[in-house]
Design an enzyme around this catalytic site. Sequence first.
Site, PDB file in Angstrom:
ATOM      1  N   LYS A 215     105.577  20.711   2.782  1.00  0.00           N
ATOM      2  CA  LYS A 215     105.068  20.035   4.210  1.00  0.00           C
ATOM      3  C   LYS A 215     105.530  18.729   4.560  1.00  0.00           C
ATOM      4  O   LYS A 215     104.985  17.862   3.676  1.00  0.00           O
ATOM      5  CB  LYS A 215     103.340  20.150   3.891  1.00  0.00           C
ATOM      6  N   ARG A 220     105.965  17.395  14.429  1.00  0.00           N
ATOM      7  CA  ARG A 220     106.272  18.860  14.741  1.00  0.00           C
ATOM      8  C   ARG A 220     107.136  18.954  15.925  1.00  0.00           C
ATOM      9  O   ARG A 220     106.603  18.211  17.037  1.00  0.00           O
ATOM     10  CB  ARG A 220     104.904  19.550  14.835  1.00  0.00           C
ATOM     11  N   GLU A 264     110.129  20.515  11.974  1.00  0.00           N
ATOM     12  CA  GLU A 264     109.797  19.219  11.924  1.00  0.00           C
ATOM     13  C   GLU A 264     111.021  18.332  12.233  1.00  0.00           C
ATOM     14  O   GLU A 264     112.103  18.652  11.391  1.00  0.00           O
ATOM     15  CB  GLU A 264     108.900  18.784  10.814  1.00  0.00           C
ATOM     16  N   ARG A 376      94.556  28.035  13.957  1.00  0.00           N
ATOM     17  CA  ARG A 376      94.435  27.610  12.439  1.00  0.00           C
ATOM     18  C   ARG A 376      94.130  28.709  11.675  1.00  0.00           C
ATOM     19  O   ARG A 376      92.773  28.978  11.352  1.00  0.00           O
ATOM     20  CB  ARG A 376      93.556  26.389  12.441  1.00  0.00           C
TER      21      ARG A 376
END
Length: 513
Positions: A215, A220, A264, A376
């Site tokens: 992560k 993003r 990203e 989500r």
Amino acid sequence: MLLAELAEVSRAVAATPARLEKIARLAEALRRLAPDERAVGASWLAGDLPGGRIGIGGATVRAALDAAPAEGGGPGLTVAEVDAALGRIATASGAGSAGARRRELDALLARAGAPERWFLAALLLGELRQGALEGVLADAVARAAGLPAAEVRRAAMLAGALPPVAVAALSEGAAGLARFRLRVGEPVSPMLAQTAADVEEALRALGGEAALEWKLDGARIQAHRDGGEVRVFSRSLRDVTAAVPEVVALLRAAPEPRLVLDGEAIALRADGTPEPFQVTMRRFGRRLDVERLAPDLPLTAFFFDALVAGGAELLASPERVRWAALERAVPAEQRVPRLVTRDPAEAGAFLEDALARGQEGVVAKALDAPYEAGRRGAAWLKVKRAHTLDLVVLAAEWGSGRRRGWLSNLHLGARDPSTGGFVMLGKTFKGMTDAMLAWQTERLKALATGPLDAWQVPVRPELVVEVAFDGIQSSPRYPGGLALRFARVKRYREDKRPEDADTIETVRGLYGG
């Protein structure tokens, strides 16, 4: 429709914990909106302003509330009138624009009654917490239009927002929803991750075996290529193509002419560790000299999903299929580090390696799950190492919606040994149970140093609270120049005195480290 009617719907939705009742009330309100009110009405009921921020800060809103007459007067405000006034506020610019915005706001509040004022203030401050999350509102749109909820949700996922879907569903029915589909060059809402406490919990939740990916502490991006045309979008679906020439070059060099990739962009130091998040975000400012900034602050792109590749749309394909498509589309150095495992020890070592290299943690992904844009979902689980600080409550703001009547939004400060005072680091209303809200309201009322009927109540700095947060960023908003990222309350520390709270030097050390 009158604003008072919409405010009453918001109040009623906030007051009930029953999901079906929320949906019924929202659906009735959506049906009653005039066709030209549906987009803005749906946005407001979701707690959003259609155009985002409009140039009015919290201090201005609170000052206007304090200055408003005790009772609003004149004819009732309509949704269309308020929308037009907010539009004028948003477009005010140049010399005297701050005064013009304030006069527009004063005029609105002068005509509004108390419920409308609370609704407007909460909307402008981004604090309309009424339990009408997008899933609830999507179900309400479906009920109002007489359509399957799954079709409304899918259209919203592909549109990147619910309001245009509400307009189409209420105006054109199923035919209107059919127009929403994935198009290269048009962004879709990104899939988001839920949180797991550790990698063991994540592996259990995902059925044993899962893919783990770093992560990254970056920005993003969603990159689209259609032949020679490349467009890049931010997490909020803003077109940032001009800000990221490095990403554009990567997409143009890819072997496939038609791609939609999720990933990203991040600024890296010479040793490969990430710059602080705020440093990366300098490349995404709205007023940006990219040619000057890019050589000194280059961005590196890492991708972790393919939504279109190999001539096919892949949203419904399993994660393992999308990853295989990504492997064919971009080289290894442009993909996030990844491990597929069912071994908790191996997963833990992978997490520790990510943390040691300055990254946020890992995301565990179900190998057979589709890409749920805009959701989500439980198919992605993030595992991060949260930090905690013991901070002092400096003030609190009255809540709205179901938190009305409680002091909710806490102003948090670190101790400054050089002055004996406290340095504010941010605000949070997250992490609090109803019992905690009730307790802190009574305690803070007893500690108040200003009027209790004001929007914001200053208090004596005596309560110490343990706060979890994901990071620290630079911020010109606060006197110490720093702010906490994603702060949430863990518990009150009644065993600690204000002089036991963490210092601003500790916070600066965490930021610098």
